[in-house]
Design an enzyme around this catalytic site. Structure first.
Site, PDB file in Angstrom:
ATOM      1  N   CYS A  46     -10.353   1.987  26.824  1.00  0.00           N
ATOM      2  CA  CYS A  46      -9.927   2.157  26.309  1.00  0.00           C
ATOM      3  C   CYS A  46     -11.002   3.391  25.050  1.00  0.00           C
ATOM      4  CB  CYS A  46      -9.675   0.812  24.540  1.00  0.00           C
ATOM      5  SG  CYS A  46      -9.640   1.599  22.852  1.00  0.00           S
ATOM      6  N   CYS A  79     -12.299   2.350  21.367  1.00  0.00           N
ATOM      7  CA  CYS A  79     -13.328   1.079  21.761  1.00  0.00           C
ATOM      8  C   CYS A  79     -14.299   1.726  21.873  1.00  0.00           C
ATOM      9  CB  CYS A  79     -12.901   0.268  22.191  1.00  0.00           C
ATOM     10  SG  CYS A  79     -11.210  -0.103  22.444  1.00  0.00           S
TER      11      CYS A  79
END
Length: 98
Positions: free
Chosen positions: A24, A27
């Protein structure tokens, strides 16, 4: 993992949980922000990371459908949830309310 997680978030000290995944992008952008905030807050806040791919039952339990998802716990209670990447300033403001 569930018992250990529950023990961690049940402490009096606030615990910020970062639900993330290695793949991600947002993230990965949050990682240095969380590290800085954790260092600045010191003993006043514990930051833990939960990989949603490796800990699906915990992610499902808290309704994590998008990542990154930050959830702040204090004494086992959810104080707030925030989905998506946020700035350090936004995070600091959210934390100052608790």
């Amino acid at each position: 993992m569930k018992g250990k997680f529950d023990a961690l978030v049940s402490q009096d000290q606030p615990v910020l949980v970062d639900f993330y995944a290695d793949w991600c992008g947002p993230c990965q952008m949050m990682a240095p922000v969380l590290k800085e905030v954790a260092q600045e807050m010191g003993d006043r806040l514990k930051v833990i990371k939960i990989d949603v791919d490796k800990n699906q039952p915990i992610a499902q339990r808290f309704g994590v459908r998008s990542i990154p998802m930050l959830i702040l716990f204090k004494s086992g209670e959810i104080q707030w949830k925030k989905a998506g990447a946020i700035t350090k300033r936004e995070l600091t403001q959210l934390l100052s309310q608790v």
